[in-house]
Design a protein around this motif. Structure first.
Motif, PDB file in Angstrom:
ATOM      1  N   LEU A 186      21.055  45.914 -60.623  1.00 25.83           N
ATOM      2  CA  LEU A 186      20.364  47.061 -60.132  1.00 25.83           C
ATOM      3  C   LEU A 186      18.880  47.101 -60.622  1.00 25.83           C
ATOM      4  CD1 LEU A 186      19.945  49.565 -58.520  1.00 25.83           C
ATOM      5  CD2 LEU A 186      20.804  50.946 -60.346  1.00 25.83           C
ATOM      6  N   ALA A 187      18.800  46.782 -62.051  1.00 26.26           N
ATOM      7  CA  ALA A 187      17.657  46.410 -62.679  1.00 26.26           C
ATOM      8  C   ALA A 187      16.575  45.373 -61.882  1.00 26.26           C
ATOM      9  CB  ALA A 187      17.653  46.439 -64.131  1.00 26.26           C
ATOM     10  N   ASN A 188      17.540  44.499 -61.461  1.00 25.56           N
ATOM     11  CA  ASN A 188      16.648  43.218 -60.909  1.00 25.56           C
ATOM     12  C   ASN A 188      16.115  43.509 -59.505  1.00 25.56           C
ATOM     13  OD1 ASN A 188      16.589  41.350 -62.860  1.00 25.56           O
ATOM     14  ND2 ASN A 188      18.747  40.432 -62.248  1.00 25.56           N
ATOM     15  N   ILE A 189      16.911  44.448 -58.717  1.00 31.64           N
ATOM     16  CA  ILE A 189      16.745  44.808 -57.454  1.00 31.64           C
ATOM     17  C   ILE A 189      15.624  45.729 -57.321  1.00 31.64           C
ATOM     18  CG2 ILE A 189      17.302  46.235 -55.418  1.00 31.64           C
ATOM     19  CD1 ILE A 189      20.284  45.103 -55.824  1.00 31.64           C
ATOM     20  N   LEU A 190      15.497  46.611 -58.395  1.00 32.19           N
ATOM     21  CA  LEU A 190      14.534  47.644 -58.432  1.00 32.19           C
ATOM     22  C   LEU A 190      13.169  46.969 -58.904  1.00 32.19           C
ATOM     23  CD1 LEU A 190      16.022  50.586 -60.588  1.00 32.19           C
ATOM     24  CD2 LEU A 190      15.777  50.352 -58.205  1.00 32.19           C
ATOM     25  N   ASN A 191      13.241  46.019 -59.663  1.00 33.78           N
ATOM     26  CA  ASN A 191      11.970  45.067 -60.266  1.00 33.78           C
ATOM     27  C   ASN A 191      11.508  44.323 -58.772  1.00 33.78           C
ATOM     28  OD1 ASN A 191      10.274  45.482 -62.293  1.00 33.78           O
ATOM     29  ND2 ASN A 191      12.014  44.172 -63.624  1.00 33.78           N
ATOM     30  N   ASN A 192      12.310  43.597 -58.328  1.00 32.73           N
ATOM     31  CA  ASN A 192      11.914  42.784 -57.339  1.00 32.73           C
ATOM     32  C   ASN A 192      11.382  43.513 -55.972  1.00 32.73           C
ATOM     33  OD1 ASN A 192      12.576  40.682 -59.121  1.00 32.73           O
ATOM     34  ND2 ASN A 192      14.658  40.694 -58.289  1.00 32.73           N
ATOM     35  N   ASN A 193      11.728  44.977 -55.803  1.00 28.57           N
ATOM     36  CA  ASN A 193      11.180  45.453 -54.521  1.00 28.57           C
ATOM     37  C   ASN A 193       9.975  46.498 -54.761  1.00 28.57           C
ATOM     38  OD1 ASN A 193      13.211  44.557 -52.376  1.00 28.57           O
ATOM     39  ND2 ASN A 193      14.305  44.741 -54.147  1.00 28.57           N
ATOM     40  N   ARG A 195       5.714  46.707 -56.522  1.00 27.43           N
ATOM     41  CA  ARG A 195       4.675  45.935 -56.705  1.00 27.43           C
ATOM     42  C   ARG A 195       4.824  45.654 -58.215  1.00 27.43           C
ATOM     43  NH1 ARG A 195       0.458  50.116 -54.950  1.00 27.43           N
ATOM     44  NH2 ARG A 195       0.834  50.182 -52.373  1.00 27.43           N
ATOM     45  N   LYS A 196       4.098  44.431 -58.503  1.00 29.58           N
ATOM     46  CA  LYS A 196       4.003  44.172 -60.028  1.00 29.58           C
ATOM     47  C   LYS A 196       3.208  45.081 -60.843  1.00 29.58           C
ATOM     48  CE  LYS A 196       5.028  39.269 -60.451  1.00 29.58           C
ATOM     49  NZ  LYS A 196       6.299  39.601 -59.616  1.00 29.58           N
ATOM     50  N   SER A 197       2.110  45.907 -60.085  1.00 33.93           N
ATOM     51  CA  SER A 197       1.666  46.884 -61.042  1.00 33.93           C
ATOM     52  C   SER A 197       2.539  48.032 -61.219  1.00 33.93           C
ATOM     53  CB  SER A 197       0.290  47.031 -60.208  1.00 33.93           C
ATOM     54  OG  SER A 197       0.603  47.490 -58.822  1.00 33.93           O
ATOM     55  N   ASP A 198       3.542  48.127 -60.545  1.00 32.71           N
ATOM     56  CA  ASP A 198       4.418  49.752 -60.784  1.00 32.71           C
ATOM     57  C   ASP A 198       5.105  49.269 -61.863  1.00 32.71           C
ATOM     58  OD1 ASP A 198       3.283  50.551 -58.504  1.00 32.71           O
ATOM     59  OD2 ASP A 198       4.855  49.739 -57.178  1.00 32.71           O
ATOM     60  N   PHE A 199       5.733  50.364 -62.684  1.00 24.17           N
ATOM     61  CA  PHE A 199       6.363  50.410 -63.757  1.00 24.17           C
ATOM     62  C   PHE A 199       7.853  50.827 -63.766  1.00 24.17           C
ATOM     63  CE2 PHE A 199       7.075  51.643 -68.225  1.00 24.17           C
ATOM     64  CZ  PHE A 199       6.398  50.488 -69.088  1.00 24.17           C
ATOM     65  N   VAL A 200       8.829  49.873 -63.912  1.00 21.71           N
ATOM     66  CA  VAL A 200      10.336  50.096 -63.906  1.00 21.71           C
ATOM     67  C   VAL A 200      10.706  50.359 -64.891  1.00 21.71           C
ATOM     68  CG1 VAL A 200      12.481  49.497 -62.713  1.00 21.71           C
ATOM     69  CG2 VAL A 200      10.238  48.779 -61.599  1.00 21.71           C
ATOM     70  N   ALA A 201      11.555  51.290 -65.405  1.00 17.99           N
ATOM     71  CA  ALA A 201      12.148  51.580 -66.714  1.00 17.99           C
ATOM     72  C   ALA A 201      13.284  52.034 -66.709  1.00 17.99           C
ATOM     73  CB  ALA A 201      11.152  52.360 -67.668  1.00 17.99           C
ATOM     74  N   ARG A 202      14.300  51.845 -67.753  1.00 11.86           N
ATOM     75  CA  ARG A 202      15.543  52.597 -67.850  1.00 11.86           C
ATOM     76  C   ARG A 202      15.482  53.793 -68.617  1.00 11.86           C
ATOM     77  NH1 ARG A 202      21.300  50.133 -70.369  1.00 11.86           N
ATOM     78  NH2 ARG A 202      22.575  51.907 -69.309  1.00 11.86           N
ATOM     79  N   TRP A 203      15.932  54.833 -67.691  1.00 16.18           N
ATOM     80  CA  TRP A 203      15.562  56.292 -68.405  1.00 16.18           C
ATOM     81  C   TRP A 203      16.839  56.503 -69.379  1.00 16.18           C
ATOM     82  CZ3 TRP A 203      11.851  59.118 -68.878  1.00 16.18           C
ATOM     83  CH2 TRP A 203      11.820  60.530 -69.286  1.00 16.18           C
ATOM     84  N   GLY A 204      17.956  55.876 -69.167  1.00 22.10           N
ATOM     85  CA  GLY A 204      19.128  56.223 -69.985  1.00 22.10           C
ATOM     86  C   GLY A 204      20.242  56.242 -69.313  1.00 22.10           C
ATOM     87  N   GLY A 205      21.369  55.726 -69.672  1.00 18.75           N
ATOM     88  CA  GLY A 205      22.769  55.740 -69.124  1.00 18.75           C
ATOM     89  C   GLY A 205      22.555  54.947 -67.569  1.00 18.75           C
ATOM     90  N   GLU A 206      22.905  55.805 -66.625  1.00 20.46           N
ATOM     91  CA  GLU A 206      22.745  55.007 -65.175  1.00 20.46           C
ATOM     92  C   GLU A 206      21.611  55.501 -64.656  1.00 20.46           C
ATOM     93  OE1 GLU A 206      24.149  57.702 -65.430  1.00 20.46           O
ATOM     94  OE2 GLU A 206      25.139  58.651 -63.992  1.00 20.46           O
ATOM     95  N   GLU A 207      20.554  55.827 -65.209  1.00 19.49           N
ATOM     96  CA  GLU A 207      19.450  56.481 -64.651  1.00 19.49           C
ATOM     97  C   GLU A 207      18.032  55.741 -64.763  1.00 19.49           C
ATOM     98  OE1 GLU A 207      19.705  61.276 -65.072  1.00 19.49           O
ATOM     99  OE2 GLU A 207      19.433  60.404 -66.739  1.00 19.49           O
ATOM    100  N   PHE A 208      17.396  55.430 -63.777  1.00 13.97           N
ATOM    101  CA  PHE A 208      16.269  54.572 -64.045  1.00 13.97           C
ATOM    102  C   PHE A 208      14.899  55.540 -63.359  1.00 13.97           C
ATOM    103  CE2 PHE A 208      19.874  51.764 -63.448  1.00 13.97           C
ATOM    104  CZ  PHE A 208      19.450  50.816 -64.508  1.00 13.97           C
ATOM    105  N   ILE A 209      13.826  54.926 -63.705  1.00 13.26           N
ATOM    106  CA  ILE A 209      12.485  55.786 -63.216  1.00 13.26           C
ATOM    107  C   ILE A 209      11.381  54.734 -63.063  1.00 13.26           C
ATOM    108  CG2 ILE A 209      11.506  56.197 -65.551  1.00 13.26           C
ATOM    109  CD1 ILE A 209      11.008  58.871 -64.580  1.00 13.26           C
ATOM    110  N   ILE A 210      10.653  55.023 -62.006  1.00 10.85           N
ATOM    111  CA  ILE A 210       9.650  54.033 -61.402  1.00 10.85           C
ATOM    112  C   ILE A 210       8.221  54.886 -61.073  1.00 10.85           C
ATOM    113  CG2 ILE A 210       9.038  52.439 -59.675  1.00 10.85           C
ATOM    114  CD1 ILE A 210      12.036  52.036 -59.092  1.00 10.85           C
ATOM    115  N   LEU A 211       7.184  54.257 -61.831  1.00 16.47           N
ATOM    116  CA  LEU A 211       5.883  54.908 -61.797  1.00 16.47           C
ATOM    117  C   LEU A 211       5.278  54.036 -60.691  1.00 16.47           C
ATOM    118  CD1 LEU A 211       4.559  57.271 -63.303  1.00 16.47           C
ATOM    119  CD2 LEU A 211       3.547  55.285 -64.639  1.00 16.47           C
TER     120      LEU A 211
END
Ligand SMILES: Nc1nc2c(ncn2[C@@H]2O[C@H](COP(=O)(O)OP(=O)(O)OP(=O)(O)O)[C@@H](O)[C@H]2O)c(=O)[nH]1
Length: 477
Positions: free
Chosen positions: A378-385, A387-403
């Motif tokens: 899932l981390a890969n899917i989020l990162n690949n979809n 922009r490179k300038s956006d910021f994908v992070a794991r918030w904790g557990g099964e939660e992610f956050i994107i700026l």
């Protein structure tokens, strides 16, 4: 985490101080050793060598002169009114040639004649400087003497005369005889010692006056011309062998003297200390340079190594171990930075809060290994979809956050929908989990009144609403 150059500087300074201290200790020790070696070994050895050489060159002529003084032919000839001068000339010529002396001579006390291999050379005259030696010798209680002297009848060269008194049967002095040697061998010897060992060698009399020194070399006239030596003169003019120290024009010298009784002169051997410590000085400068280079090299290696560890620690502290995405801490830093940039450039900024639906089921039914693979995929899917300038992070557990940088709420919704649909239709994910994997998303856009807390709270609320709405959907706030 910032790299601390101060520690490297302190280590560098410590290493350099240590190596410089060792170098200085080493230098001082070798200087002292050289000095001691010069004082206790080299100078005494040299003076003994020269002394032996001089003695060797004196003993043979002395025996010849003694033999002449006891020769009955000479005694008889003097007693017989000095008849047939050619007889004595032949005698002196034979001695001179046979023993390779510079001269052989005879002085008659009665006639005051001075004979040499060339005939009658001179008359003993109270007023003549050439006769002074004889008048002194006459007065002396010694039966023989060695004189280092000039004789203007024999050229300008310094000559060593070995004089013996001739006595009649009643032990009255009836004349003097002996041989003369050129002192050039002494000069050669002095030159050899200067060139080979860097020692200055010369002879002084009882008043400190330099009597014999190497020719063509600038020499001292008297020891007392040097204030340091003038002070020690009474000690220098003493018997035996002894080492003295003095300085002249800021240069240190070591001086060894030995009394030569045969000549009644003092043999002086001196060394300029700096000539012998120069090698140690050069080694010292080389060592300091080497210490500096090695210290710099060590510091450079430390900087490289510590920086590498630093970067590794930095990465460990700011990234998630499982998915290698930035962790919550990094996200906070990035969000703070982006909020400032938004304020400065008045740009748009949006946030997506993402949670995997029913992830507990995957873990519980397929195991944690499978759950981990789903998280990574899932981390890969989020990162690949995004922009490179956006910021994908794991918030904790099964939660992610994107700026989402430069994105308003509409654009955020579009991206959120793309992500939702990519995940829901991912074959990879469904293969890993052996069931369809979906995500719920809360979307929100940053307002001018927002701070980190209000923004995160709103995004979390939107996600909560999406979950409440039945999951696999997006709610924007
Ligand atoms: N495999 C794995 N599981 C994790 C990790 N972190 C959290 N989890 C699991 O994620 C699950 C989250 O469960 P819940 O909070 O109940 O959420 P959910 O099951 O997704 O339910 P909803 O959120 O309501 O859809 C728990 O089983 C955690 O153990 C992880 O790093 N690896």
């Amino acid at each position: 985490m910032r790299f601390n150059y101060r520690i490297v500087f302190i280590i560098t300074a410590l290493v350099f101080t240590l190596s410089a201290t060792l170098t200085v200790i080493n230098y001082l020790t070798s200087m002292e050793t050289t000095r001691e070696q010069l004082k206790n070994s080299a100078l005494p050895l040299t003076i003994d060598n020269i002394y032996t050489e001089i003695q060797k060159n004196i003993i043979e002529p002395n025996l010849i002169a003694s033999m002449m003084a006891h020769d009955t032919f000479l005694i008889d000839w003097l007693s017989d009114e000095e008849d047939e001068v050619q007889k004595i000339v032949h005698y002196l010529e034979t001695i001179q040639n046979k023993y390779q002396m510079f001269t052989a001579f005879l002085v008659s006390d009665k006639s005051r004649n001075y004979y040499s291999a060339k005939g009658m050379l001179d008359k003993i005259d109270k007023k003549s400087p050439n006769s002074q030696w004889y008048l002194d010798f006459q007065k002396s209680s010694e039966l023989s003497e060695i004189n280092i002297d000039y004789n203007t009848n024999m050229g300008s060269e310094l000559i060593m005369f070995i004089n013996h008194k001739i006595l009649d049967n009643d032990y009255h002095m009836i004349g003097a005889t002996g041989v003369g040697l050129k002192t050039s061998y002494i000069n050669d010897m002095l030159k050899a010692f200067r060139q080979r060992y860097q020692f200055s060698v010369y002879f002084v009399d009882v008043n400190g006056k330099v009597v014999i020194a190497e020719q063509n070399v600038k020499k001292l006239n008297n020891l007392s011309d040097i204030p340091d030596l003038a002070r020690q003169l009474s000690d220098i003019i003493g018997k035996g062998s002894q080492v003295f120290e003095y300085t002249q024009a800021g240069e240190a010298f070591l001086l060894n003297r030995k009394y030569i009784s045969e000549l009644d002169l003092y043999l002086i051997v001196e060394a300029k200390v700096n000539n012998f410590t120069q090698a140690a000085e050069e080694t010292f400068y080389l060592n300091v340079l080497l210490s500096a280079v090695i210290t710099l090299l060590i510091s450079f290696i430390i900087v490289l190594y510590v920086r590498k560890i630093h970067l590794k620690l930095d990465k460990l502290a700011s990234n998630d171990d499982l998915t290698h995405l930035p962790n919550r801490r990094s996200f906070h830093n990035e969000l703070a930075k982006q909020l400032l940039l938004k304020e400065r450039y008045n740009s748009e900024l949006s946030l997506l809060f993402i949670d995997i639906d029913n992830f507990k089921d995957v873990n519980d039914t397929k195991g944690h290994d499978v759950g981990d693979k789903v998280l990574k995929s899932l981390a890969n899917i989020l990162n690949n979809n995004v922009r490179k300038s956006d910021f994908v992070a794991r918030w904790g557990g099964e939660e992610f956050i994107i700026l989402l940088i430069d994105s308003d709420i509409n654009q955020a919704q579009v991206i959120a929908e793309q992500l939702r649909s990519q995940v829901a239709n991912s074959n990879h994910l469904s293969q890993y989990a052996q069931q369809q994997v979906t995500i719920s998303l809360g979307a929100t856009s940053v307002t001018d009144e927002d701070n980190i807390d209000t923004l995160l709270k709103r995004a979390d609320l939107a996600l909560y609403k999406a979950k409440s709405k039945g999951k696999n959907c997006i709610v924007s706030d």
